[in-house]
Motif scaffolding. Structure first.
Motif, mmCIF file in Angstrom:
data_model
loop_
_atom_site.group_PDB
_atom_site.id
_atom_site.type_symbol
_atom_site.label_atom_id
_atom_site.label_comp_id
_atom_site.label_asym_id
_atom_site.label_seq_id
_atom_site.Cartn_x
_atom_site.Cartn_y
_atom_site.Cartn_z
ATOM 1 N N ALA A 1 -36.049 25.465 25.724
ATOM 2 C CA ALA A 1 -35.795 26.166 24.462
ATOM 3 C C ALA A 1 -36.749 25.729 23.354
ATOM 4 O O ALA A 1 -37.349 26.571 22.669
ATOM 5 C CB ALA A 1 -34.349 25.967 24.030
ATOM 6 N N GLU A 2 -36.901 24.430 23.155
ATOM 7 C CA GLU A 2 -37.758 23.916 22.073
ATOM 8 C C GLU A 2 -39.237 24.179 22.354
ATOM 9 O O GLU A 2 -39.999 24.513 21.448
ATOM 10 C CB GLU A 2 -37.510 22.427 21.854
ATOM 11 N N THR A 3 -39.641 24.019 23.602
ATOM 12 C CA THR A 3 -41.035 24.271 23.980
ATOM 13 C C THR A 3 -41.394 25.733 23.739
ATOM 14 O O THR A 3 -42.443 26.039 23.167
ATOM 15 C CB THR A 3 -41.268 23.902 25.459
ATOM 16 N N ASP B 1 -47.125 27.130 32.837
ATOM 17 C CA ASP B 1 -45.758 26.643 32.965
ATOM 18 C C ASP B 1 -45.428 25.797 31.737
ATOM 19 O O ASP B 1 -46.297 25.138 31.164
ATOM 20 C CB ASP B 1 -45.588 25.786 34.213
ATOM 21 N N MET B 2 -44.157 25.791 31.341
ATOM 22 C CA MET B 2 -43.728 25.005 30.194
ATOM 23 C C MET B 2 -42.788 23.871 30.599
ATOM 24 O O MET B 2 -42.454 23.034 29.776
ATOM 25 C CB MET B 2 -42.993 25.892 29.190
ATOM 26 N N ASP B 3 -42.340 23.862 31.830
ATOM 27 C CA ASP B 3 -41.324 22.891 32.218
ATOM 28 C C ASP B 3 -41.937 21.570 32.688
ATOM 29 O O ASP B 3 -43.091 21.483 33.037
ATOM 30 C CB ASP B 3 -40.421 23.454 33.305
ATOM 31 N N ALA B 4 -41.096 20.544 32.641
ATOM 32 C CA ALA B 4 -41.498 19.214 33.081
ATOM 33 C C ALA B 4 -40.743 18.867 34.361
ATOM 34 O O ALA B 4 -39.733 19.488 34.686
ATOM 35 C CB ALA B 4 -41.172 18.200 31.996
ATOM 36 N N LEU B 5 -41.238 17.879 35.058
ATOM 37 C CA LEU B 5 -40.571 17.410 36.271
ATOM 38 C C LEU B 5 -39.630 16.267 35.926
ATOM 39 O O LEU B 5 -39.963 15.396 35.118
ATOM 40 C CB LEU B 5 -41.616 16.927 37.293
ATOM 41 N N PRO B 6 -38.444 16.246 36.524
ATOM 42 C CA PRO B 6 -37.526 15.131 36.259
ATOM 43 C C PRO B 6 -38.046 13.852 36.885
ATOM 44 O O PRO B 6 -38.471 13.844 38.042
ATOM 45 C CB PRO B 6 -36.222 15.587 36.896
ATOM 46 N N LEU C 1 -45.254 18.062 22.576
ATOM 47 C CA LEU C 1 -44.827 18.650 23.847
ATOM 48 C C LEU C 1 -44.650 17.596 24.929
ATOM 49 O O LEU C 1 -43.697 17.648 25.705
ATOM 50 C CB LEU C 1 -45.840 19.708 24.309
ATOM 51 N N HIS C 2 -45.555 16.637 24.979
ATOM 52 C CA HIS C 2 -45.497 15.632 26.041
ATOM 53 C C HIS C 2 -44.501 14.506 25.756
ATOM 54 O O HIS C 2 -44.066 13.824 26.681
ATOM 55 C CB HIS C 2 -46.899 15.090 26.322
ATOM 56 N N GLN C 3 -44.113 14.330 24.518
ATOM 57 C CA GLN C 3 -43.096 13.335 24.188
ATOM 58 C C GLN C 3 -41.683 13.911 24.289
ATOM 59 O O GLN C 3 -40.709 13.163 24.235
ATOM 60 C CB GLN C 3 -43.340 12.780 22.780
ATOM 61 N N ASN C 4 -41.578 15.229 24.392
ATOM 62 C CA ASN C 4 -40.278 15.901 24.458
ATOM 63 C C ASN C 4 -40.248 16.903 25.609
ATOM 64 O O ASN C 4 -40.054 18.099 25.392
ATOM 65 C CB ASN C 4 -39.994 16.611 23.129
#
Length: 102
Positions: free
Chosen positions: A53-55, A96-101, A42-45
């Motif tokens: 979608a993948e998460t 939350d599942m999203d990452a910050l840009p 999860l943290h590498q992608n």
């Protein structure tokens, strides 16, 4: 079976805790490699908001392995997992599942 961790947390301070602690430690040891693998994946992608979608697919797959009732694509890529275990209190966990840009 990973929800056993939650049960272990709830019995802290109860009679017989040392036995529960030992069983919990043993359970964690058997699951550690798999859980660390999921964490690293999860943290590498990381995926940005509205692109998870993948998460979401990974989370849904893992919950299904645990035999949770899973509903996908809630408001986009949202995932709802329900563990039914009879009458009693209900616990809700939101994440939350999203990452910050960057």
């Amino acid at each position: 079976m990973k929800y056993v961790l939650l049960i272990g947390i709830l019995v802290i301070g109860q009679p017989g805790f040392s036995q529960v602690q030992q069983e919990l430690d043993q359970f964690i040891a058997t699951q550690k490699d798999e859980l660390v693998g999921i964490y690293k994946k999860l943290h590498q992608n990381p995926e940005l908001s509205f692109e998870e979608a993948e998460t979401a697919a990974l989370l849904a797959t893992e919950l299904k392995k645990l035999r949770w009732e899973v509903t996908q694509n809630m408001g986009g890529y949202g995932v709802v997992g329900v563990l039914k275990n009879g009458k009693g209190p209900v616990i809700l966990v939101r994440t939350d599942m999203d990452a910050l840009p960057l």
